[in-house]
Each structure stands twice: as C-alpha cells, then as structure tokens.
Scaffold this active site. Structure first.
Site, short mmCIF file in Angstrom:
data_model
loop_
_atom_site.label_atom_id
_atom_site.label_comp_id
_atom_site.label_asym_id
_atom_site.label_seq_id
_atom_site.Cartn_x
_atom_site.Cartn_y
_atom_site.Cartn_z
N SER A 197 0.80 -1.24 0.00
CA SER A 197 0.00 0.00 0.00
C SER A 197 0.83 1.28 0.00
O SER A 197 0.27 2.36 -0.16
CB SER A 197 -0.93 0.02 1.20
OG SER A 197 -1.97 -0.89 0.99
N LYS A 250 0.35 3.48 -2.88
CA LYS A 250 -0.80 4.40 -2.97
C LYS A 250 -0.33 5.87 -2.94
O LYS A 250 -1.01 6.75 -3.47
CB LYS A 250 -1.80 4.09 -1.85
CG LYS A 250 -2.47 2.70 -2.01
CD LYS A 250 -3.36 2.33 -0.84
CE LYS A 250 -4.25 1.12 -1.05
NZ LYS A 250 -3.75 -0.18 -0.77
N TYR A 252 -4.31 -2.08 -9.98
CA TYR A 252 -4.17 -2.01 -8.51
C TYR A 252 -3.25 -3.12 -8.00
O TYR A 252 -2.32 -2.87 -7.22
CB TYR A 252 -5.56 -2.10 -7.86
CG TYR A 252 -5.50 -2.16 -6.35
CD1 TYR A 252 -5.32 -1.00 -5.59
CD2 TYR A 252 -5.59 -3.38 -5.69
CE1 TYR A 252 -5.23 -1.07 -4.21
CE2 TYR A 252 -5.50 -3.45 -4.31
CZ TYR A 252 -5.32 -2.29 -3.57
OH TYR A 252 -5.22 -2.36 -2.20
N TYR A 292 -4.35 3.85 8.24
CA TYR A 292 -5.72 3.33 8.42
C TYR A 292 -6.24 3.67 9.82
O TYR A 292 -6.05 4.78 10.30
CB TYR A 292 -5.78 1.82 8.11
CG TYR A 292 -5.06 1.52 6.84
CD1 TYR A 292 -5.60 1.95 5.63
CD2 TYR A 292 -3.82 0.91 6.82
CE1 TYR A 292 -4.94 1.74 4.44
CE2 TYR A 292 -3.14 0.69 5.64
CZ TYR A 292 -3.71 1.11 4.45
OH TYR A 292 -3.04 0.91 3.29
N VAL A 323 1.24 -3.79 3.88
CA VAL A 323 1.21 -5.08 4.58
C VAL A 323 2.45 -5.94 4.32
O VAL A 323 2.61 -6.98 4.93
CB VAL A 323 -0.07 -5.91 4.29
CG1 VAL A 323 -1.30 -5.27 4.88
CG2 VAL A 323 -0.23 -6.19 2.81
O1 DON Z 1 -5.25 -4.76 -1.19
C1 DON Z 1 -4.57 -5.52 -0.53
O2 DON Z 1 -5.07 -6.39 0.14
C2 DON Z 1 -3.06 -5.41 -0.48
N1 DON Z 1 -2.47 -5.83 -1.65
C3 DON Z 1 -2.56 -4.07 -0.09
C4 DON Z 1 -2.94 -3.77 1.27
C5 DON Z 1 -1.99 -3.03 2.12
O3 DON Z 1 -0.79 -3.00 1.99
C6 DON Z 1 -2.67 -2.42 3.26
N2 DON Z 1 -1.74 -1.88 4.16
N3 DON Z 1 -1.34 -1.79 5.17
#
Ligand code: DON
Length: 311
Positions: free
Chosen positions: A64, A67, A193, A243, A261
């Site tokens: 993320s 983003k 995405y 978040y 993540v």
């Molecule tokens: O959309 C998702 O599930 C992941 N590929 C990205 C999420 C993410 O990194 C959220 N962050 N903390």
C-alpha cells in the site's frame, strides 16, 4: 560517523534483539514466507547523504505504500477534480473495509484505503491499457528513486497472488462501479491495482523515491509536483496513512507516514529526511510492528517529529 548514522546503526541493532515482532501477513501467500527476522532502515537526508542499516538493500513488497505514488500521479492527471471522487478524511476503519461506502454513495473516505486507491487506479487507467498505466508507474518510481539501472520492478508472483486472493478488492470495485465511481471495467482497474501493490523495492530505493515529499516536490533540481501538493500529500499521509492506526502513529511518531502489509513504512520529515523502514511482522492493524517502533525511537533521538518546537 555522524550522529544520525550512529542512531540508525543503533536502532537496527536494537531491532535485531526484539522478540515482539508481530505477525507476517498470511492472506497473500508469497508474503507469508518472508522471515519475520528481517529489519531494514534507510534515511536519505536533504543534502543527499544516505544512512542505512540492517536489510536495507533487500527488495520487499511495498504494497500500500504504492498508494502515495498513485495519488501523486492521479493528481497530476486530473488535479483537484480528483476530490470529487475521493475524500480526504481518516476512515477509522480497516484498510479493506466496505462499510462506509454504502452510506457515502461509493465515495471512499481517502485515497489510502483500498477503495480510494482503486479509484486512483481507475483515474490512471482512463481509456488506456492496464500495461500502460503499470508501465507509467514503474517508470515514475524509478525516476523518483534515481534508479537508472531499472532494478525496481513488479513481483509478478505477488501480483498473481493478489489477483487470486483479492475478493474484497473485487467487492469494493464492483460496489463503487454500481455508484458510478469506477468507469473502466473492474478487472482492468484491479489488474492495475494489484500490480501497483506488487512493486518490489529496497529501503534505500524507497527512501530515495520519497525525496520529493521532503523537498517541497523537487528532486535533483527538477520539479515533480508543486510545493502545495507535496504539503497536502504529507498531510494525508499523517492523517490517513496508517488506516485505523493513523492516530496512534501520529501520537507515537508524529510524521507523515504510509504503511504496507509487506511490512514497509515510508515516512517523511519535511525539509530534513525521507525514511524507509521494513520489518515484515505486522501489528493488529496491519502496520509493521518493528518499523513503527524504529521510527518512534528515531524521532525520540533526533527530535524530528513535526510537533517538536522548531529552533
Ligand atoms: O489490497 C490488498 O489487500 C493489499 N495488496 C494491499 C494492502 C496493504 O498494503 C494495506 N496496508 N497496510
């Protein structure tokens, strides 16, 4: 050794001995097999000096954190019109939550939750092919990082695994499409995405890529974005970058920051430094456990919080 170099080395050493390392993300299989023992930190100072320690040269999935770069490109494409389709408020909800979308008519709270980033991808896709939007992102990040050799790339295994496990993202995209806030076919938007999430970078590369946000939008004498846009992206990173943990990150670290993540965090000290940390174990909100602790200690020892009185 400068004092910043000493602090960075000291923190990496301390993190090596930490036993509370959080849990590695398991919902994307290629991320689940990364060792929780990893820890890397890179600090790029405004004068170009780089201080790095631990696994700072090992590529990891930035997830993320991409983003931030997607927001930068989307603002470049459509300017402030973007804010008709995405909000600027912290969500107070998990990164992949769908609950607010119904009462808010398919307008995501901010560009850093999954729903918001999916709208950014729709903007960047426009009428072009997904591979063009993905190529544009890879070129942009390489340029920001000064990666002339093209070592920053997309990990296709991660992108595929995102696709295979991305049911919530599919739900978010379809739900927003029902409200008219996604224009292109959802599979194409999500293809963009998932590939953005699968960008692999080292801490050194990521900290280099964040320089434009510490420098009022400029890198190596070139203007990437205006100073006011850089200031606003930093503000959104502070208020929404972690978040439902964003308040706690501001409390503990006091810097703009964006987590992923994969266990990375990009954090900006405006006018002073661009910092990347990586440790794959996550806390309950999906943010790097040791990455946050390392930033907290760095800020305590340097006085870099934006809430610190300026001399
Ligand atoms: O959309 C998702 O599930 C992941 N590929 C990205 C999420 C993410 O990194 C959220 N962050 N903390």
């Amino acid at each position: 050794m400068s004092s910043i170099a000493a602090i960075v080395a000291e923190i990496a050493e301390e993190m090596r001995g930490e036993t509370e390392r959080g849990a590695v993300a398991s919902y994307i299989p290629p991320l689940a097999c990364i060792s929780p023992d990893k820890f890397g930190i890179a600090v790029v100072m405004v004068d170009g000096t780089v201080h790095a320690a631990g696994d700072a040269q090992e590529p990891f999935s930035i997830q993320s954190i991409s983003k931030v770069f997607a927001l930068t490109l989307a603002l470049g494409a459509v300017g402030d019109q973007l804010w008709r389709r995405v909000g600027r408020e912290p969500s107070g909800s998990a990164f992949n939550s769908i609950v607010q979308l119904e009462s808010e008519q398919g307008i995501p709270r901010n560009p850093f939750i999954n729903a918001g980033a999916i709208v950014l991808c729709d903007v960047l896709l426009g009428r072009s092919e997904p591979r063009e939007a993905i190529g544009q992102m890879v070129r942009f990040v390489r340029t920001l990082a000064g990666d002339d050799e093209g070592s920053i790339r997309i990990d296709e295994a991660v992108a595929l695994a995102e696709q295979d496990t991305g049911f919530r993202n599919m739900a978010l995209a379809n739900y927003m499409r029902a409200f008219g806030n996604i224009h292109a076919p959802v599979e194409r938007v999500l293809g963009v995405y998932f590939h953005f999430c699968a960008l692999a970078m080292t801490c050194c590369e990521l900290a280099m890529a964040g320089r434009y946000l510490m420098n009022g939008g400029r890198v190596d004498g070139h203007s990437i974005i205006t100073p006011s846009r850089a200031r606003r992206i930093n503000a959104l990173m502070m208020s929404c970058g972690h978040y439902d943990n964003s308040g706690d990150f501001a409390f503990r670290v006091g810097l703009p920051g964006k987590s992923g993540v994969g266990g990375g965090i990009l954090s900006i000290v405006p006018g002073v430094a661009s910092i990347a940390v990586w440790s794959p174990g996550l806390n309950g909100s999906g943010n790097s456990q040791l990455g946050t602790l390392a930033l907290e200690r760095l800020v305590q020892r340097t006085g870099w919080s934006v809430f610190e009185p300026r001399a």
